[in-house]
Structure formats: C-alpha cells, structure tokens
Design a protein around this motif. Structure first.
Motif, PDB file in Angstrom:
ATOM      1  N   SER A  70      12.714  79.823   9.921  1.00 14.60           N
ATOM      2  CA  SER A  70      13.007  81.180  10.408  1.00 14.60           C
ATOM      3  C   SER A  70      13.660  82.032   9.322  1.00 14.60           C
ATOM      4  CB  SER A  70      13.932  81.105  11.628  1.00 14.60           C
ATOM      5  OG  SER A  70      15.148  80.503  11.271  1.00 14.60           O
ATOM      6  N   TYR A  71      13.697  83.334   9.578  1.00 15.58           N
ATOM      7  CA  TYR A  71      14.403  84.269   8.702  1.00 15.58           C
ATOM      8  C   TYR A  71      14.764  85.502   9.520  1.00 15.58           C
ATOM      9  CZ  TYR A  71       9.915  86.752   8.299  1.00 15.58           C
ATOM     10  OH  TYR A  71       8.754  87.424   8.573  1.00 15.58           O
ATOM     11  N   PHE A  72      15.713  86.255   9.015  1.00 18.14           N
ATOM     12  CA  PHE A  72      16.109  87.511   9.640  1.00 18.14           C
ATOM     13  C   PHE A  72      15.869  88.621   8.637  1.00 18.14           C
ATOM     14  CE2 PHE A  72      19.274  90.878  10.020  1.00 18.14           C
ATOM     15  CZ  PHE A  72      19.002  91.331  11.306  1.00 18.14           C
ATOM     16  N   ALA A  73      15.246  89.676   9.090  1.00 17.07           N
ATOM     17  CA  ALA A  73      15.004  90.836   8.228  1.00 17.07           C
ATOM     18  C   ALA A  73      15.405  92.089   8.992  1.00 17.07           C
ATOM     19  CB  ALA A  73      13.531  90.903   7.836  1.00 17.07           C
ATOM     20  N   ALA A  74      15.994  93.011   8.285  1.00 16.96           N
ATOM     21  CA  ALA A  74      16.377  94.285   8.887  1.00 16.96           C
ATOM     22  C   ALA A  74      16.040  95.400   7.919  1.00 16.96           C
ATOM     23  CB  ALA A  74      17.873  94.303   9.209  1.00 16.96           C
ATOM     24  N   SER A  75      15.652  96.520   8.465  1.00 14.74           N
ATOM     25  CA  SER A  75      15.362  97.691   7.664  1.00 14.74           C
ATOM     26  C   SER A  75      16.655  98.465   7.440  1.00 14.74           C
ATOM     27  CB  SER A  75      14.356  98.580   8.397  1.00 14.74           C
ATOM     28  OG  SER A  75      14.233  99.814   7.737  1.00 14.74           O
ATOM     29  N   CYS A  76      16.827  98.982   6.260  1.00 12.22           N
ATOM     30  CA  CYS A  76      18.024  99.775   5.996  1.00 12.22           C
ATOM     31  C   CYS A  76      17.638 101.158   5.482  1.00 12.22           C
ATOM     32  CB  CYS A  76      18.960  99.064   5.041  1.00 12.22           C
ATOM     33  SG  CYS A  76      18.275  98.729   3.417  1.00 12.22           S
ATOM     34  N   ALA A  77      16.434 101.593   5.794  1.00 13.32           N
ATOM     35  CA  ALA A  77      15.988 102.925   5.385  1.00 13.32           C
ATOM     36  C   ALA A  77      16.947 103.967   5.942  1.00 13.32           C
ATOM     37  CB  ALA A  77      14.578 103.192   5.880  1.00 13.32           C
TER      38      ALA A  77
END
Length: 95
Positions: A70-77
């Motif tokens: 698994s992994y966690f990704a988040a947008s920071c735009a």
C-alpha cells in the motif's frame, strides 16, 4: 529515488521519513500514472537496498518484501510548497 523520478519526467523535491515509511514530495506530469511511479520507486529502492545492505535488510522485510503493497498519496496543489517541504524535513529519518 531521484533517478526513478527522472525516468518518469518527474522531480523529487523532498525526501525524508520515519521508521516504517518514507515521505516524498514529487512533482510529476499528468500523463504519469501515480501507481506506476510508486511501484517503480518501491521496486528500484528495494532492489538497491538489498544489493547494498544484504545482511542488514532482513530485519526490515515483511515476509520476502521490503515495502508494504500500500501507499498514501495526497495532492498539495495550491498549498504553499515551503510548508509541505518543512513538514517533510521535520519528519524523523529512517533508522
């Protein structure tokens, strides 16, 4: 990590981590599938760590695997880049 990002026409802006996980701030083009980028980052880094630290790496394996699937990704735009970088810099380094 930087070389893998370059292969994907992405830019590794920040890298740090804690015991059990890492934090990466990556700028990547919309044409890149995030799952492909993450899969390559995990695969290449696990292979290189096994090559460089063959006896030491065993205590970090999950079965035969170094990374969790698994992994966690988040947008920071839109978020100020300096605040995101500061957060990553302030994380503990991996043991």
């Amino acid at each position: 990590m930087r070389d893998v990002c370059t292969d994907f026409e992405a830019e590794l802006r920040e890298f740090n981590g804690e015991t059990g996980h890492v934090h990466l701030l990556v700028r990547y083009p919309p044409k890149v599938a995030l799952s492909s980028l993450v899969g390559s980052l995990k695969g290449v880094s696990a292979r290189r760590l096994r090559q460089e630290f063959p006896t030491h790496i065993h205590k970090y394996l999950r079965g035969k695997h170094f990374w969790s699937p698994s992994y966690f990704a988040a947008s920071c735009a839109g978020a100020p880049l300096e605040i995101i970088k500061e957060y990553i810099e302030n994380q503990k380094r991996p043991d």
